[in-house]
Design an enzyme around this catalytic site. Structure first.
Site, mmCIF file in Angstrom:
data_model
loop_
_atom_site.group_PDB
_atom_site.id
_atom_site.type_symbol
_atom_site.label_atom_id
_atom_site.label_comp_id
_atom_site.label_asym_id
_atom_site.label_seq_id
_atom_site.Cartn_x
_atom_site.Cartn_y
_atom_site.Cartn_z
ATOM 1 N N ASP A 1 0.843 -1.193 0.000
ATOM 2 C CA ASP A 1 0.000 0.000 0.000
ATOM 3 C C ASP A 1 0.879 1.244 0.000
ATOM 4 O O ASP A 1 2.054 1.191 0.356
ATOM 5 C CB ASP A 1 -0.979 0.000 1.173
ATOM 6 C CG ASP A 1 -0.391 -0.607 2.432
ATOM 7 O OD1 ASP A 1 0.844 -0.739 2.531
ATOM 8 O OD2 ASP A 1 -1.153 -0.958 3.346
ATOM 9 N N GLU B 1 -5.870 3.275 3.608
ATOM 10 C CA GLU B 1 -6.413 3.855 4.825
ATOM 11 C C GLU B 1 -7.862 4.333 4.649
ATOM 12 O O GLU B 1 -8.652 4.296 5.579
ATOM 13 C CB GLU B 1 -5.544 5.035 5.283
ATOM 14 C CG GLU B 1 -4.116 4.667 5.659
ATOM 15 C CD GLU B 1 -4.027 3.840 6.925
ATOM 16 O OE1 GLU B 1 -5.046 3.706 7.634
ATOM 17 O OE2 GLU B 1 -2.931 3.313 7.197
#
Length: 382
Positions: free
Chosen positions: A75, A134
């Site tokens: 990520d 997130e």
């Protein structure tokens, strides 16, 4: 050709740590990654853009005699946290920080990619550079964009998350669920404002919201098997404007977390029932949003996890621990609901937790992490 050095890994990590960006805005970050990959040998590499996710990117390493395609995901995004570490390479982007360690995740991924770009693997490897972990469920957006199809279809996928409580370089994993699934709770109650001296002429939403919050705390205590467990937390409420005005509106925001999707759905149902009851009892309007998107429980594949744990335990140079599940959320759970795979921990030895403004993962974990995962992937493709 020599593999990447610890010095280079450290520089990558420090460079990335200084340019954190919020979800779907990781333009500096992906530019840095593209530039790094561009200087690698290109003989075995093929890349793929993701039209609806411009900060996402796929890099494929073509195998010698491929019989499978393995995926490795990292990520990219940071958090809206103002960094308070004393690191010489602290964030340059005001109010944004890699407080969840994605700079470490990316550095390890680039170290692994560096190796396989220089030493052609037996099978195909696809590196997923994924934005928006997130927020906005980047994993779900990426998968649902249909880029992992045809020659880009993945048979098994792997990914790591740093763990501040484990010694630097330690690998941790477990069978079953590693991380919880999550659901955001957003509620707005609408009644009638009025003067504090005339409550009979108003409809007080602070009282209504207070009852709603209290009732939500009975869900896990009285509706969920204590052996299974779960969490319902209301983290923010807004209501009122003055000490002598009855609030006609109130809102609240919170989260549901559980290790099983069935538990999450059951808790969602209770939240809906309680909300309907509050609306009826207080004669008010209740606008409830329960938003899970792609944040499903991170459920490791049984067969692949057994293989992963057995391998890591068998390596003398790797410190491996079997860990407990955590109530943190991760959109890797959505990818695991579509592709068999494993998520695991990489210890980074920090006294501060994930999402802390003081989080400072140990860079000593980088080289160990790269070596351990590279060797495991080579073992998988032997």
């Amino acid at each position: 050709m020599k593999d990447i050095t610890e010095t280079t890994l450290l520089k990558i990590r420090q460079d990335l740590h200084q340019i954190p960006e919020l979800a779907l805005n990781e333009f500096q970050t992906i530019k840095y990654i593209r530039q790094f990959v561009a200087q690698l040998p290109q003989e075995y590499l093929v890349t793929k853009d993701i039209p609806n996710l411009p900060t996402g990117w796929l890099v494929k390493v073509i195998g010698k005699n491929p019989t499978q395609t393995l995926g490795y995901r990292t990520d990219l995004d940071g958090l809206a946290v103002t960094e308070k570490t004393n690191l010489a390479f602290k964030s340059k982007n005001i109010g944004i920080m890699h407080a969840c360690g994605h700079d470490m995740h990316m550095t390890v991924a680039l170290g692994i990619l560096d190796h396989f770009a220089k030493h052609q693997p037996n099978d195909n490897l696809i590196f997923i550079f994924q934005p928006a972990e997130e927020n906005f469920a980047g994993g779900m957006q990426l998968y649902d964009s249909n880029v992992l199809v045809g020659d880009w279809k993945i048979d098994a996928i792997y990914g790591l998350h740093i763990n501040p409580s484990l010694p630097a370089g330690t690998i941790g994993c477990r069978q079953g669920t590693l991380f919880a699934g999550t659901t955001e709770i957003h509620l707005k109650l609408v009644g009638k404002s009025g003067h504090a001296a005339f409550p009979q002429d108003a409809n007080d939403m602070i009282v209504a919201l207070s009852q709603w919050v209290n009732l939500l705390q009975t869900i896990v205590a009285r509706n969920v098997d204590p052996i299974i467990g779960g969490v319902v937390t209301i983290g923010a409420i807004e209501a009122g404007s003055a000490n002598n005005v009855i609030a006609g509106e109130a809102s609240a925001h919170g989260t549901i977390r559980a290790l099983k999707q069935s538990t999450i759905l059951a808790i969602q149902d209770r939240v809906k029932t309680i909300t309907d009851g509050i609306a009826q009892a207080f004669d008010c309007q209740a606008q409830l949003i329960l938003q899970q998107d792609g944040y499903l429980p991170v459920e490791n594949n049984d067969k692949l996890t057994t293989e992963f744990i057995k391998y890591m335990k068998g390596q003398a140079k790797i410190d491996f621990v079997e860990t407990n599940p955590a109530m943190t959320g991760e959109d890797f759970g959505y990818l695991l609901s579509k592709i068999p795979g494993v998520m695991f921990w990489l210890g980074v030895d920090s006294p501060y937790s994930l999402h802390s403004e003081y989080l400072a993962p140990s860079s000593n974990a980088l080289n160990t992490g790269v070596n351990a995962i590279t060797k495991f992937l080579e073992y998988k493709m032997a």
